[in-house]
Design a protein around this motif. Structure first.
Motif, short mmCIF file in Angstrom:
data_model
loop_
_atom_site.label_atom_id
_atom_site.label_comp_id
_atom_site.label_asym_id
_atom_site.label_seq_id
_atom_site.Cartn_x
_atom_site.Cartn_y
_atom_site.Cartn_z
N UNK A 3 0.86 -1.18 0.00
CA UNK A 3 0.00 0.00 0.00
C UNK A 3 0.89 1.23 0.00
N UNK A 4 0.70 2.08 -0.97
CA UNK A 4 1.51 3.29 -1.12
C UNK A 4 0.74 4.49 -0.60
N UNK A 5 1.33 5.66 -0.67
CA UNK A 5 0.79 6.87 -0.04
C UNK A 5 -0.55 7.33 -0.63
N UNK A 6 -0.78 7.07 -1.91
CA UNK A 6 -2.03 7.51 -2.54
C UNK A 6 -2.38 6.56 -3.69
N UNK A 7 -3.57 6.71 -4.24
CA UNK A 7 -4.02 5.85 -5.33
C UNK A 7 -3.12 5.96 -6.56
N UNK A 8 -2.71 7.19 -6.88
CA UNK A 8 -1.87 7.38 -8.06
C UNK A 8 -0.52 6.68 -7.88
N UNK A 9 0.10 6.84 -6.72
CA UNK A 9 1.39 6.19 -6.49
C UNK A 9 1.21 4.68 -6.47
N UNK A 10 0.14 4.19 -5.88
CA UNK A 10 -0.13 2.77 -5.85
C UNK A 10 -0.24 2.22 -7.28
N UNK A 11 -0.95 2.94 -8.14
CA UNK A 11 -1.10 2.52 -9.53
C UNK A 11 0.26 2.48 -10.24
N UNK A 12 1.01 3.57 -10.16
CA UNK A 12 2.27 3.66 -10.90
C UNK A 12 3.37 2.75 -10.33
N UNK A 13 3.44 2.61 -9.02
CA UNK A 13 4.47 1.75 -8.41
C UNK A 13 4.21 0.27 -8.69
N UNK A 14 2.94 -0.10 -8.86
CA UNK A 14 2.58 -1.50 -9.09
C UNK A 14 2.24 -1.81 -10.54
N UNK A 15 2.39 -0.84 -11.43
CA UNK A 15 2.02 -1.03 -12.84
C UNK A 15 2.80 -2.18 -13.46
N UNK A 16 2.08 -3.09 -14.11
CA UNK A 16 2.68 -4.21 -14.83
C UNK A 16 2.23 -4.13 -16.28
N UNK A 17 3.18 -4.07 -17.18
CA UNK A 17 2.89 -3.97 -18.60
C UNK A 17 2.63 -5.35 -19.18
N UNK A 18 1.65 -5.44 -20.08
CA UNK A 18 1.34 -6.71 -20.75
C UNK A 18 2.31 -6.99 -21.91
N UNK A 19 3.03 -5.98 -22.35
CA UNK A 19 3.90 -6.12 -23.52
C UNK A 19 5.37 -6.26 -23.12
N UNK A 20 5.82 -5.41 -22.19
CA UNK A 20 7.24 -5.37 -21.81
C UNK A 20 7.48 -6.09 -20.48
#
Length: 64
Positions: A3-20
């Protein structure tokens, strides 16, 4: 997932790309989070594996 500080950070820190598989190759991956050291960084998309460490969230301003 951590769990990160905010929703945006949570999204970007945990982002997983389907291509790369390598986060440094994905143009949509902008934040790298090192769970071992609990460090955050902004990825430098220049073909390498560099990042710039950040200590404040770029979205909410919280200390990381």
């Amino acid at each position: 997932m951590k769990k990160h500080c905010c929703e945006d950070m949570n999204y970007h820190a945990n982002y997983k790309c389907d291509i790369h598989n390598n986060p440094f190759e994905c143009p949509d991956k902008i934040i790298i989070f090192d769970e071992k050291d609990n460090d955050y960084g902004v990825i430098i998309h220049d073909g390498g594996t560099s990042s710039i460490e950040i200590v404040y969230c770029p979205w909410c301003g919280s200390t990381l």
